[in-house]
Enzyme design. Structure first.
Site, PDB file in Angstrom:
ATOM      1  N   TYR A 134      -5.162   8.280 -11.179  1.00 11.65           N
ATOM      2  CA  TYR A 134      -5.160   6.886 -11.606  1.00 11.65           C
ATOM      3  C   TYR A 134      -4.514   6.046 -10.512  1.00 11.65           C
ATOM      4  O   TYR A 134      -3.433   6.374 -10.023  1.00 11.65           O
ATOM      5  CB  TYR A 134      -4.375   6.731 -12.913  1.00 11.65           C
ATOM      6  CG  TYR A 134      -4.338   5.299 -13.425  1.00 11.65           C
ATOM      7  CD1 TYR A 134      -5.511   4.638 -13.795  1.00 11.65           C
ATOM      8  CD2 TYR A 134      -3.134   4.600 -13.524  1.00 11.65           C
ATOM      9  CE1 TYR A 134      -5.480   3.332 -14.260  1.00 11.65           C
ATOM     10  CE2 TYR A 134      -3.091   3.293 -13.992  1.00 11.65           C
ATOM     11  CZ  TYR A 134      -4.269   2.664 -14.364  1.00 11.65           C
ATOM     12  OH  TYR A 134      -4.235   1.369 -14.819  1.00 11.65           O
ATOM     13  N   ASP A 190      -0.752   7.471  -3.022  1.00 14.43           N
ATOM     14  CA  ASP A 190      -0.371   6.597  -4.123  1.00 14.43           C
ATOM     15  C   ASP A 190       0.844   7.226  -4.795  1.00 14.43           C
ATOM     16  O   ASP A 190       0.734   8.158  -5.601  1.00 14.43           O
ATOM     17  CB  ASP A 190      -1.522   6.437  -5.119  1.00 14.43           C
ATOM     18  CG  ASP A 190      -1.125   5.534  -6.286  1.00 14.43           C
ATOM     19  OD1 ASP A 190       0.044   5.122  -6.360  1.00 14.43           O
ATOM     20  OD2 ASP A 190      -1.997   5.241  -7.126  1.00 14.43           O
ATOM     21  N   LYS A 238       6.750   1.409 -10.347  1.00 13.99           N
ATOM     22  CA  LYS A 238       7.634   2.075 -11.318  1.00 13.99           C
ATOM     23  C   LYS A 238       9.107   2.078 -10.870  1.00 13.99           C
ATOM     24  O   LYS A 238       9.741   1.037 -10.967  1.00 13.99           O
ATOM     25  CB  LYS A 238       7.065   3.451 -11.662  1.00 13.99           C
ATOM     26  CG  LYS A 238       5.646   3.272 -12.245  1.00 13.99           C
ATOM     27  CD  LYS A 238       5.031   4.449 -12.939  1.00 13.99           C
ATOM     28  CE  LYS A 238       3.804   4.012 -13.712  1.00 13.99           C
ATOM     29  NZ  LYS A 238       2.521   4.443 -13.193  1.00 13.99           N
TER      30      LYS A 238
HETATM   31  C1  LIG Z   1       1.212   3.594 -12.976  1.00 14.42           C
HETATM   32  C2  LIG Z   1       0.372   3.886 -11.812  1.00 14.42           C
HETATM   33  C3  LIG Z   1      -0.377   2.895 -11.154  1.00 14.42           C
HETATM   34  C4  LIG Z   1      -0.515   1.495 -11.695  1.00 14.42           C
HETATM   35  O1  LIG Z   1       0.692   0.816 -11.714  1.00 14.42           O
HETATM   36  P1  LIG Z   1       0.829  -0.479 -12.672  1.00 14.42           P
HETATM   37  O2  LIG Z   1       2.181  -1.020 -12.331  1.00 14.42           O
HETATM   38  O3  LIG Z   1       0.717   0.029 -14.065  1.00 14.42           O
HETATM   39  O4  LIG Z   1      -0.269  -1.398 -12.305  1.00 14.42           O
HETATM   40  C5  LIG Z   1      -1.039   3.231  -9.995  1.00 14.42           C
HETATM   41  N1  LIG Z   1      -0.981   4.477  -9.498  1.00 14.42           N
HETATM   42  C6  LIG Z   1      -0.289   5.457 -10.099  1.00 14.42           C
HETATM   43  C7  LIG Z   1      -0.229   6.805  -9.478  1.00 14.42           C
HETATM   44  C8  LIG Z   1       0.397   5.197 -11.286  1.00 14.42           C
HETATM   45  O5  LIG Z   1       1.053   6.193 -11.888  1.00 14.42           O
END
Ligand SMILES: *Cc1c(COP(=O)(O)O)cnc(C)c1O
Length: 426
Positions: free
Chosen positions: A142, A237, A265
């Site tokens: 994701y 990411d 996060k």
């Molecule tokens: C949570 C997450 C996102 C998206 O971040 P948001 O602040 O919710 O837009 C993107 N990449 C990874 C790996 C994530 O865990």
């Protein structure tokens, strides 16, 4: 009707599905989402006053637990000065310097307000730098909800890709190639006329949004050398893994340097902040130096910067990484002790890395990719989930989510979690 149910029915009249982010809905486990009121350390209280031990950590940010006094204090101090400037501030420099000192490969970065924005911007930078359009992403990873990443399976790059969300035009995903996690062969067979159009390969270096799936060492090594060879940028990411997998993140853990990173996060300490960064020559394509545009009214917001900086400082002071690792080792041990019969009979598999953990029900081996994750038994997960809620243990409401150990947990929390899972499985 409980207070939680009453509030949620009001929420349903305000928000589609009653929520502001679909992962909060209880669609996959059934029942009504809990409406929360307060958190402190490892504990959460809902609007009915019921107390939970939390393993969801607001989906990652709260590695110190709720309302850490130093984070709260930093935010209060900043609130008294200014909530936002829309101009440079000290706090953004201090947090950037801290991030660079933890992760030496990052020469320049930019703060944004969400992980989605970070990955979207990193992709734009990669495209601007390489002057190419295509991107490779892995199924089950994701990367937020920007159009280019909202695409699931579909191996054929020659065949038409379909997006995994309505409202995303085919044109927006036509440059996205998807590949199964850990699948080197698929990449090796891509023809030259395709590989020479690839701007970036983006990956969750430890996949944490399809349960927990580790990359094989060969896969990680291949991706690094192959992206170099084809002239594409390699993007980690680390919105989830950053500041949690290791101090230096996935680059340190896997001894692999990407070209670009994205964070979110933990970097905002519970307030909306995220970042993307990497080598200077790449990041300098950004406006105002270069011609790649990216901006944000609240980017580098001083409140979020203060919360993020206080979080990283407290993590250093409290040795958060070693504290979480020893809790994790304890969790491993209790799982072996209490759940071994389920594991040996093939009804359960368990995996942990740093402060991430995951149980796959109805599977005897750990999944290597999303297809295998989908073979686990989500009905069993739902039953276990509701047993845990009743027992006062809160996890993210989906079997595709990882659990998070925080620096506020104690060994007894790991023991209770495992004991309750064992009871539920009975
Ligand atoms: C949570 C997450 C996102 C998206 O971040 P948001 O602040 O919710 O837009 C993107 N990449 C990874 C790996 C994530 O865990």
């Amino acid at each position: 009707m409980s207070q939680s149910q009453a509030w949620f029915s009001r929420a349903e009249k305000c928000f589609p599905g009653g929520v502001n982010s679909p992962v909060r809905a209880f669609g996959s486990v059934g029942g009504t989402p809990i409406v929360f009121e307060r958190g402190e350390g490892k504990h959460l209280w809902d609007v009915d006053g019921k107390k939970y031990v939390d393993f969801c950590a607001s989906w990652g940010p709260l590695i110190l637990g709720y309302s850490h006094p130093e984070v709260v204090n930093a935010v209060q101090q900043q609130a008294a000065k200014a909530l936002t400037f829309g101009a440079p501030c000290k706090e953004e420099v201090l947090l950037a310097e801290k991030v660079k000192s933890w992760i030496p490969g990052i020469e320049k970065l930019r703060f944004v307000s969400s992980g989605t924005e970070a990955t979207m911007s990193a992709l734009r930078v990669a495209r601007a730098f390489t002057k190419r359009d295509r991107v490779i992403k892995f199924v089950g990873c994701y990367h937020g909800h920007a159009d280019a990443f909202l695409i699931a399976a579909g191996s054929g790059l020659a065949t038409f890709q379909t997006s995994s969300s309505q409202g995303v035009p085919m044109d927006a995903v036509k440059h996205t190639i998807t590949c199964e996690y850990n699948d080197i062969d698929f990449l090796k067979q891509l023809p030259d006329n395709v590989t020479q159009e690839i701007a970036a390969v983006i990956i969750e270096p430890l996949a944490c949004n399809m349960g927990l799936v580790k990359p094989t060492p060969e896969f990680m090594q291949f991706l690094r050398s192959w992206t170099k060879q084809i002239g594409a940028l390699f993007i980690f990411d680390e919105v989830m893994t950053g500041f949690r997998l290791a101090k230096g993140g996935a680059a340190e853990h896997f001894k692999t340097q990407p070209d670009l990173w994205t964070f979110g996060k933990i970097i905002g300490g519970g307030l909306p902040a995220a970042a993307f960064g990497g080598r200077e020559e790449i990041m300098n394509v950004l406006s105002p130096l270069g011609g790649c545009y990216q901006a944000g009214t609240l980017s580098g917001n001083p409140m979020a910067m203060a919360a993020g900086l206080a979080t990283l400082n407290a993590m250093e002071k409290q040795n958060t990484f070693s504290a979480c690792e020893s809790l994790g080792k304890h969790l491993d041990m209790v799982v072996q002790e209490i759940l071994s019969s389920h594991i040996s009979s093939g009804k359960l598999s368990y995996v942990r890395q740093a402060s991430f953990f995951c149980f796959f029900f109805g599977r005897s081996s750990l999944p290597q990719n999303f297809k295998e994750v989908q073979q686990s038994n989500m009905q069993t997960f739902s039953k276990v989930y509701h047993h845990l809620l009743n027992a006062g243990i809160y996890l993210g409401p989906s079997g595709y989510e990882v659990g998070f150990i925080s620096n506020a947990h104690e060994k007894s929390d790991c023991e209770n979690l495992v004991q309750e899972i064992a009871k539920a499985l009975k």
